[in-house]
Design an enzyme around this catalytic site. Structure first.
Site, short mmCIF file in Angstrom:
data_model
loop_
_atom_site.label_atom_id
_atom_site.label_comp_id
_atom_site.label_asym_id
_atom_site.label_seq_id
_atom_site.Cartn_x
_atom_site.Cartn_y
_atom_site.Cartn_z
N ASP A 1 -0.21 5.20 1.10
CA ASP A 1 -0.51 6.14 2.18
C ASP A 1 -0.66 5.42 3.51
OD1 ASP A 1 -0.92 8.92 0.98
OD2 ASP A 1 -2.12 7.69 -0.35
N ASP B 1 0.88 -1.17 0.00
CA ASP B 1 0.00 0.00 0.00
C ASP B 1 0.92 1.22 0.00
OD1 ASP B 1 -2.32 1.63 0.38
OD2 ASP B 1 -1.89 1.70 2.51
#
Length: 221
Positions: free
Chosen positions: A9, A7
């Site tokens: 953020d 991922d």
């Protein structure tokens, strides 16, 4: 594992804490509070999943200048993001994956310009064999489409891929796509329910990637 998917953020760069703290400061300036349970609605998914300006207006009981609120939030984030570096252990994991010759990919609910601007700043954009963002799909996390697209692009079966996520929405997406998921929460998301993940570590600095992969392999026998 034949593929490791990161991922962005909150996982590679803790932009989520920066954004939450900026909005919290704005809320406090109006004598209001932004509960983490409300903010969680937009963490790991579309920013528009939670109308933070509307929530503030509800708290103060009157309409506010939303453009001004957005400007204030942006200015606070710009200052906080400038010195921000990848979370502890992240660069080591990326390098270790390369040393182990395991392809790495990125799947983010943010737009490509945002993600690439930071990856380019840290000079790691070309480390990823695939970068998929909100610009590539119709639905972002918790929908599994980002992960499914990444798996298709890389030609890897779900059970041969590992996802690193920091939020409930990201974990839901990874699990819905059939991946093994390791939660690595930040200071904001560790207050959220992450129990759907297969494994949880507090920091990538706590355990080497090769040791984690070995433990996962042993647990799956």
């Amino acid at each position: 594992m034949d593929l490791i998917i990161f991922d962005f953020d909150g996982l590679i760069l803790d932009t989520e804490t920066v954004s939450y703290e900026a909005w919290s400061a704005i809320f406090k300036s109006y004598g209001a509070e932004l509960p983490i349970q409300e903010w969680a609605k937009c963490v790991g998914t579309s920013y528009w999943a939670f109308d933070v300006e509307a929530y503030l207006e509800q708290q103060v009981g009157r309409p506010l200048d939303r453009k001004e609120l957005t400007r204030r939030h942006r200015d606070l984030c710009v200052v906080a993001l400038a010195p921000l570096q990848p979370r502890p252990g992240v660069l080591d994991y990326l390098q270790e994956a390369r040393d182990l010759k395991i392809p790495i990919a990125l799947a983010s609910s943010s737009n490509q310009d945002w993600v690439m601007s930071h990856l380019s700043r840290f000079e790691i954009a070309d480390w990823f064999h695939s970068i998929r963002t909100a610009d590539d799909v119709e639905k972002v996390k918790p929908d599994p489409e980002l992960y499914q697209l990444t798996l298709t692009t890389m030609g890897v079966k779900p059970h041969r891929a590992l996802a690193f996520e920091d939020s409930p929405n990201g974990i839901k997406a990874a699990k819905a796509a059939g991946l093994y998921c390791v939660a690595v929460p930040n200071s904001v998301t560790r207050q959220m329910p992450l129990g759907e993940a297969d494994r949880r570590i507090e920091s990538m600095a706590d355990i080497r990637l090769r040791d984690l992969l070995h433990e996962i392999a042993m647990s799956q026998k």
